[in-house]
Design an enzyme around this catalytic site. Structure first.
Site, PDB file in Angstrom:
ATOM      1  N   GLN A 283       0.814  -1.223   0.000  1.00  0.00           N
ATOM      2  CA  GLN A 283       0.000   0.000   0.000  1.00  0.00           C
ATOM      3  C   GLN A 283       0.846   1.271   0.000  1.00  0.00           C
ATOM      4  OE1 GLN A 283      -2.846  -0.159   3.181  1.00  0.00           O
ATOM      5  NE2 GLN A 283      -4.156  -1.607   2.126  1.00  0.00           N
ATOM      6  N   GLU A 367      14.062  31.747 -13.475  1.00  0.00           N
ATOM      7  CA  GLU A 367      12.793  32.289 -14.012  1.00  0.00           C
ATOM      8  C   GLU A 367      11.875  32.749 -12.891  1.00  0.00           C
ATOM      9  OE1 GLU A 367      12.097  32.678 -17.129  1.00  0.00           O
ATOM     10  OE2 GLU A 367      13.332  31.262 -18.253  1.00  0.00           O
ATOM     11  N   ASP A 371       9.597  31.363  -4.064  1.00  0.00           N
ATOM     12  CA  ASP A 371       9.069  32.417  -3.162  1.00  0.00           C
ATOM     13  C   ASP A 371       8.533  33.596  -3.958  1.00  0.00           C
ATOM     14  OD1 ASP A 371       9.979  30.983  -0.926  1.00  0.00           O
ATOM     15  OD2 ASP A 371      11.927  31.987  -0.947  1.00  0.00           O
TER      16      ASP A 371
HETATM   17  P1  TGC Z   1       7.241  46.093 -10.795  1.00  0.00           P
HETATM   18  O1  TGC Z   1       7.327  47.516 -10.336  1.00  0.00           O
HETATM   19  O2  TGC Z   1       6.216  45.196 -10.213  1.00  0.00           O
HETATM   20  O3  TGC Z   1       7.056  46.070 -12.391  1.00  0.00           O
HETATM   21  C1  TGC Z   1       7.875  46.854 -13.251  1.00  0.00           C
HETATM   22  C2  TGC Z   1       7.132  46.971 -14.578  1.00  0.00           C
HETATM   23  O4  TGC Z   1       6.989  45.675 -15.166  1.00  0.00           O
HETATM   24  C3  TGC Z   1       5.593  45.351 -15.310  1.00  0.00           C
HETATM   25  N1  TGC Z   1       5.483  43.913 -15.009  1.00  0.00           N
HETATM   26  C4  TGC Z   1       5.313  43.005 -15.962  1.00  0.00           C
HETATM   27  N2  TGC Z   1       5.151  43.123 -17.287  1.00  0.00           N
HETATM   28  C5  TGC Z   1       5.021  42.001 -17.992  1.00  0.00           C
HETATM   29  N3  TGC Z   1       5.036  40.789 -17.425  1.00  0.00           N
HETATM   30  C6  TGC Z   1       5.211  40.614 -16.103  1.00  0.00           C
HETATM   31  N4  TGC Z   1       5.269  39.394 -15.571  1.00  0.00           N
HETATM   32  C7  TGC Z   1       5.359  41.757 -15.296  1.00  0.00           C
HETATM   33  N5  TGC Z   1       5.543  41.978 -13.970  1.00  0.00           N
HETATM   34  C8  TGC Z   1       5.623  43.296 -13.814  1.00  0.00           C
HETATM   35  C9  TGC Z   1       4.876  46.230 -14.329  1.00  0.00           C
HETATM   36  O5  TGC Z   1       3.536  46.432 -14.716  1.00  0.00           O
HETATM   37  C10 TGC Z   1       5.699  47.500 -14.436  1.00  0.00           C
HETATM   38  O6  TGC Z   1       5.367  48.138 -15.656  1.00  0.00           O
HETATM   39  P2  TGC Z   1       5.425  49.749 -15.794  1.00  0.00           P
HETATM   40  O7  TGC Z   1       4.923  50.024 -17.167  1.00  0.00           O
HETATM   41  O8  TGC Z   1       4.545  50.285 -14.707  1.00  0.00           O
HETATM   42  O9  TGC Z   1       6.859  50.133 -15.606  1.00  0.00           O
HETATM   43  O10 TGC Z   1       8.685  45.468 -10.651  1.00  0.00           O
HETATM   44  P3  TGC Z   1       9.545  45.094  -9.362  1.00  0.00           P
HETATM   45  O11 TGC Z   1      10.877  45.722  -9.520  1.00  0.00           O
HETATM   46  O12 TGC Z   1       8.779  45.403  -8.094  1.00  0.00           O
HETATM   47  O13 TGC Z   1       9.742  43.513  -9.513  1.00  0.00           O
HETATM   48  C11 TGC Z   1       8.672  42.635  -9.518  1.00  0.00           C
HETATM   49  C12 TGC Z   1       9.159  41.171  -9.514  1.00  0.00           C
HETATM   50  C13 TGC Z   1       9.886  40.837  -8.232  1.00  0.00           C
HETATM   51  C14 TGC Z   1       7.917  40.311  -9.599  1.00  0.00           C
HETATM   52  C15 TGC Z   1      10.042  40.876 -10.737  1.00  0.00           C
HETATM   53  O14 TGC Z   1      11.135  41.667 -10.802  1.00  0.00           O
HETATM   54  C16 TGC Z   1      10.442  39.422 -10.854  1.00  0.00           C
HETATM   55  O15 TGC Z   1       9.723  38.671 -11.491  1.00  0.00           O
HETATM   56  N6  TGC Z   1      11.632  38.988 -10.295  1.00  0.00           N
HETATM   57  C17 TGC Z   1      12.168  37.656 -10.571  1.00  0.00           C
HETATM   58  C18 TGC Z   1      13.355  37.772 -11.509  1.00  0.00           C
HETATM   59  C19 TGC Z   1      13.417  36.650 -12.483  1.00  0.00           C
HETATM   60  O16 TGC Z   1      12.463  35.924 -12.740  1.00  0.00           O
HETATM   61  N7  TGC Z   1      14.537  36.505 -13.111  1.00  0.00           N
HETATM   62  C20 TGC Z   1      14.719  35.513 -14.156  1.00  0.00           C
HETATM   63  C21 TGC Z   1      15.998  35.739 -14.924  1.00  0.00           C
HETATM   64  S1  TGC Z   1      16.047  34.886 -16.453  1.00  0.00           S
HETATM   65  C22 TGC Z   1      16.218  33.278 -16.055  1.00  0.00           C
HETATM   66  O17 TGC Z   1      16.177  32.853 -14.955  1.00  0.00           O
HETATM   67  C23 TGC Z   1      16.409  32.390 -17.218  1.00  0.00           C
HETATM   68  S2  TGC Z   1      16.625  30.747 -16.853  1.00  0.00           S
HETATM   69  C24 TGC Z   1      16.744  30.211 -18.412  1.00  0.00           C
HETATM   70  C25 TGC Z   1      16.672  28.743 -18.596  1.00  0.00           C
HETATM   71  O18 TGC Z   1      15.552  28.198 -18.819  1.00  0.00           O
HETATM   72  O19 TGC Z   1      17.760  28.114 -18.610  1.00  0.00           O
HETATM   73  P1  FAD Z   2      18.224  35.893  -4.671  1.00  0.00           P
HETATM   74  O1  FAD Z   2      17.378  36.874  -5.391  1.00  0.00           O
HETATM   75  O2  FAD Z   2      19.423  36.382  -3.950  1.00  0.00           O
HETATM   76  O3  FAD Z   2      17.288  35.102  -3.659  1.00  0.00           O
HETATM   77  C1  FAD Z   2      17.802  34.298  -2.601  1.00  0.00           C
HETATM   78  C2  FAD Z   2      16.633  33.813  -1.747  1.00  0.00           C
HETATM   79  O4  FAD Z   2      15.929  34.954  -1.207  1.00  0.00           O
HETATM   80  C3  FAD Z   2      15.598  33.039  -2.577  1.00  0.00           C
HETATM   81  O5  FAD Z   2      15.077  31.983  -1.804  1.00  0.00           O
HETATM   82  C4  FAD Z   2      14.511  34.056  -2.841  1.00  0.00           C
HETATM   83  O6  FAD Z   2      13.233  33.452  -3.030  1.00  0.00           O
HETATM   84  C5  FAD Z   2      14.561  34.877  -1.568  1.00  0.00           C
HETATM   85  N1  FAD Z   2      14.030  36.229  -1.771  1.00  0.00           N
HETATM   86  C6  FAD Z   2      14.521  37.195  -2.598  1.00  0.00           C
HETATM   87  N2  FAD Z   2      13.753  38.292  -2.529  1.00  0.00           N
HETATM   88  C7  FAD Z   2      12.768  38.027  -1.641  1.00  0.00           C
HETATM   89  C8  FAD Z   2      11.657  38.755  -1.159  1.00  0.00           C
HETATM   90  N3  FAD Z   2      11.385  39.986  -1.579  1.00  0.00           N
HETATM   91  N4  FAD Z   2      10.844  38.166  -0.257  1.00  0.00           N
HETATM   92  C9  FAD Z   2      11.098  36.903   0.172  1.00  0.00           C
HETATM   93  N5  FAD Z   2      12.129  36.163  -0.243  1.00  0.00           N
HETATM   94  C10 FAD Z   2      12.957  36.719  -1.153  1.00  0.00           C
HETATM   95  N6  FAD Z   2      19.302  34.477 -15.183  1.00  0.00           N
HETATM   96  C11 FAD Z   2      19.314  35.120 -16.395  1.00  0.00           C
HETATM   97  O7  FAD Z   2      19.167  36.332 -16.465  1.00  0.00           O
HETATM   98  N7  FAD Z   2      19.493  34.429 -17.548  1.00  0.00           N
HETATM   99  C12 FAD Z   2      19.670  33.083 -17.560  1.00  0.00           C
HETATM  100  O8  FAD Z   2      19.815  32.474 -18.640  1.00  0.00           O
HETATM  101  C13 FAD Z   2      19.690  32.382 -16.301  1.00  0.00           C
HETATM  102  N8  FAD Z   2      19.949  31.060 -16.269  1.00  0.00           N
HETATM  103  C14 FAD Z   2      20.101  30.433 -15.054  1.00  0.00           C
HETATM  104  C15 FAD Z   2      20.531  29.089 -15.030  1.00  0.00           C
HETATM  105  C16 FAD Z   2      20.725  28.452 -13.805  1.00  0.00           C
HETATM  106  C17 FAD Z   2      21.229  27.044 -13.792  1.00  0.00           C
HETATM  107  C18 FAD Z   2      20.433  29.128 -12.601  1.00  0.00           C
HETATM  108  C19 FAD Z   2      20.578  28.435 -11.280  1.00  0.00           C
HETATM  109  C20 FAD Z   2      20.019  30.446 -12.630  1.00  0.00           C
HETATM  110  C21 FAD Z   2      19.861  31.120 -13.857  1.00  0.00           C
HETATM  111  N9  FAD Z   2      19.518  32.484 -13.907  1.00  0.00           N
HETATM  112  C22 FAD Z   2      19.500  33.135 -15.121  1.00  0.00           C
HETATM  113  C23 FAD Z   2      19.414  33.251 -12.682  1.00  0.00           C
HETATM  114  C24 FAD Z   2      18.083  33.075 -11.954  1.00  0.00           C
HETATM  115  O9  FAD Z   2      17.036  33.714 -12.617  1.00  0.00           O
HETATM  116  C25 FAD Z   2      18.268  33.638 -10.544  1.00  0.00           C
HETATM  117  O10 FAD Z   2      19.114  32.727  -9.860  1.00  0.00           O
HETATM  118  C26 FAD Z   2      16.969  33.807  -9.792  1.00  0.00           C
HETATM  119  O11 FAD Z   2      16.184  34.831 -10.388  1.00  0.00           O
HETATM  120  C27 FAD Z   2      17.166  34.124  -8.303  1.00  0.00           C
HETATM  121  O12 FAD Z   2      18.132  35.095  -8.126  1.00  0.00           O
HETATM  122  P2  FAD Z   2      19.340  34.842  -7.060  1.00  0.00           P
HETATM  123  O13 FAD Z   2      19.939  33.522  -7.388  1.00  0.00           O
HETATM  124  O14 FAD Z   2      20.217  36.037  -7.104  1.00  0.00           O
HETATM  125  O15 FAD Z   2      18.650  34.707  -5.662  1.00  0.00           O
END
Ligand code: TGC
Ligand code: FAD
Length: 388
Positions: A283, A367, A371
């Site tokens: 189970q 991405e 959190d």
């Molecule tokens: P905030 O003030 O909320 O927004 C700034 C402006 O952006 C607009 N907006 C969006 N627009 C389109 N799509 C969305 N999802 C949007 N979210 C917000 C918003 O309306 C505003 O527009 P405007 O015209 O008023 O200027 O921004 P904030 O600085 O407070 O940040 C919000 C937060 C924390 C949600 C955002 O910065 C966030 O999503 N942080 C996470 C960062 C992240 O995801 N990084 C990924 C990096 S790339 C990656 O990881 C690739 S992995 C690749 C692989 O697959 O290998």
């Molecule tokens: P941090 O932002 O320092 O966060 C650390 C911890 O704090 C996390 O648990 C987070 O949830 C928490 N935290 C942060 N802010 C808050 C808050 N306001 N409230 C509560 N908790 C919070 N990025 C690119 O641009 N391009 C890429 O192609 C890309 N590829 C990647 C490939 C790999 C294998 C990895 C591991 C990462 C990649 N990234 C890329 C980066 C990725 O998007 C970041 O690692 C991610 O967005 C988190 O940023 P950080 O690692 O600096 O963590």
């Protein structure tokens, strides 16, 4: 023939085109990815020869119009491709996500016609590999505070700063880089390999996504032609719109990793005997398998509905965050539970669970972290941002 878990008959919702695409990508993953991926992961090498093959099967830019080398398909087709790629390995899906959603999408959506024609067809075939630079050493979840910046020097821009954790960085021909102009406004730039002052060192020693190439993008007074600026977007919403597409694809993709783990666990549980019986007859093992199938089914239904909304241009970012967060957590839990079903065998490279589990630790972080996606939902529900 392989029958994937499809408890609620979601196959009936797919078009013939969707099924043709799925078969093509699934066959390619079985033929070209599965036989080599464990070794590539163990050796911490990205199997770069797969890039051209991915171009041939249409894995790059499936929803980009055919005029630019894409396939002109819908967002559900894109999702199906991501599922099949991630059934092979998250690193292969990452290559597909970055090229399609983070490089081709911004050039198509924010670029001018010359930029589209120059880059998109070559990215679609895999002749060019792309990277996306948003994250910096000190600015991950908070990309709006980035320091990378460029100055207008009359006939060119001068770019300085650095990006970290960038998928494909060491192997990329071009990178879409997000940087602040002199007014502090975030803009998108296309940086090309070989530009003076531009380097992309590899990040080694990862325990996760070992079959993916990750690195830095370093800009030391890079002279950038002005025509490399993406003209049609300003502000953080530019990169975040790209992330909407990539996060959506991940929510589909991780179902592939979960299915791969579930399939292996079910097969093993039926074959492995302890106490004189298959372990599938106990189970506690049935509970694990039944819960895995339930979670996969819920994830399939969630992503199907999101795909329909995205096709209708009605999917809003917080819905995408919910799906990314839910489905990645689901896949990670299934990777862990399925590994336990295999006992000691589960830790070996003879089975895919450990590799998927380790990969998914990156997927739950990149991405937008787990959190951050929760906070995006919280903000949508309450109207109160809790980021600061
Ligand atoms: P905030 O003030 O909320 O927004 C700034 C402006 O952006 C607009 N907006 C969006 N627009 C389109 N799509 C969305 N999802 C949007 N979210 C917000 C918003 O309306 C505003 O527009 P405007 O015209 O008023 O200027 O921004 P904030 O600085 O407070 O940040 C919000 C937060 C924390 C949600 C955002 O910065 C966030 O999503 N942080 C996470 C960062 C992240 O995801 N990084 C990924 C990096 S790339 C990656 O990881 C690739 S992995 C690749 C692989 O697959 O290998
Ligand atoms: P941090 O932002 O320092 O966060 C650390 C911890 O704090 C996390 O648990 C987070 O949830 C928490 N935290 C942060 N802010 C808050 C808050 N306001 N409230 C509560 N908790 C919070 N990025 C690119 O641009 N391009 C890429 O192609 C890309 N590829 C990647 C490939 C790999 C294998 C990895 C591991 C990462 C990649 N990234 C890329 C980066 C990725 O998007 C970041 O690692 C991610 O967005 C988190 O940023 P950080 O690692 O600096 O963590």
């Amino acid at each position: 023939m392989y029958k994937p878990p499809d408890y609620y008959l979601t196959d009936e919702l797919l078009s013939d085109e969707h099924k043709i695409v799925r078969t093509a990508v699934r066959d390619w993953v079985n033929r070209s990815v599965k036989p080599i991926i464990e070794k590539a992961a163990q050796e911490h090498i990205f199997p770069i020869h797969l890039i051209k093959e991915m171009g041939e099967i249409g894995a790059f830019g499936p929803y980009i119009p055919e005029k630019y080398g894409g396939a002109g398909m819908d967002h559900i087709a894109y999702g199906i491709i991501m599922t099949e790629l991630e059934r092979g390995d998250s690193a292969i899906r990452s290559a597909g996500s970055v090229q399609s959603s983070l490089v081709m999408y911004p050039i198509y959506t924010f670029g001018n016609e010359e930029q589209r024609m120059k880059y998109l067809p070559r990215l679609a075939t895999g002749d060019y590999i792309g990277a996306f630079g948003l994250t910096e050493p000190n600015h991950g979840s908070d990309p709006g505070s980035m320091l990378t910046h460029f100055k207008d020097k009359g006939d060119h821009f001068l770019l300085n700063g650095s990006k970290m954790w960038i998928t494909n960085a060491p192997i990329a021909d071009i990178a879409v880089v997000w940087a602040k102009d002199e007014e502090g406004i975030i803009r998108g730039l296309i940086v090309e390999k070989g530009m003076e002052g531009f380097s992309a060192p590899e990040t080694k020693g990862k325990w996760s996504l070992r079959a993916s190439s990750t690195g830095e993008l370093v800009f030391d007074n890079v002279k950038l032609p002005k025509e490399n600026l993406l003209p049609n977007v300003k502000g953080l919403k530019g990169p975040l719109m790209c992330l909407n597409s990539a996060r959506y694809g991940i929510a589909w993709g991780v179902i592939g990793a979960a299915m791969d783990c579930y399939d292996a666990a079910l097969k093993y549980a039926l074959e492995r005997k302890q106490f004189g019986k298959p372990i599938a007859s106990f189970q506690l093992q049935q509970k694990k398998l039944a819960e895995m199938l339930t979670e996969i089914t819920k994830a399939q239904l969630l992503i199907w509905r999101l795909g329909v909304l995205r096709n209708e241009n009605r999917a809003f970012p917080a819905q995408i965050s919910m799906a990314k967060r839910n489905n990645v957590e689901m896949a990670l839990k299934i990777a862990r539970d399925s590994r336990q079903v295999l006992g000691a065998m589960g830790i070996t490279g003879d089975f895919p669970m450990m590799r998927h589990m380790m990969n998914l630790e990156s997927v739950i972080t990149y991405e937008g972290t787990h959190d951050i996606h929760l906070l995006i939902t919280g903000m949508d529900v309450t109207g109160i941002p809790a980021f600061e």
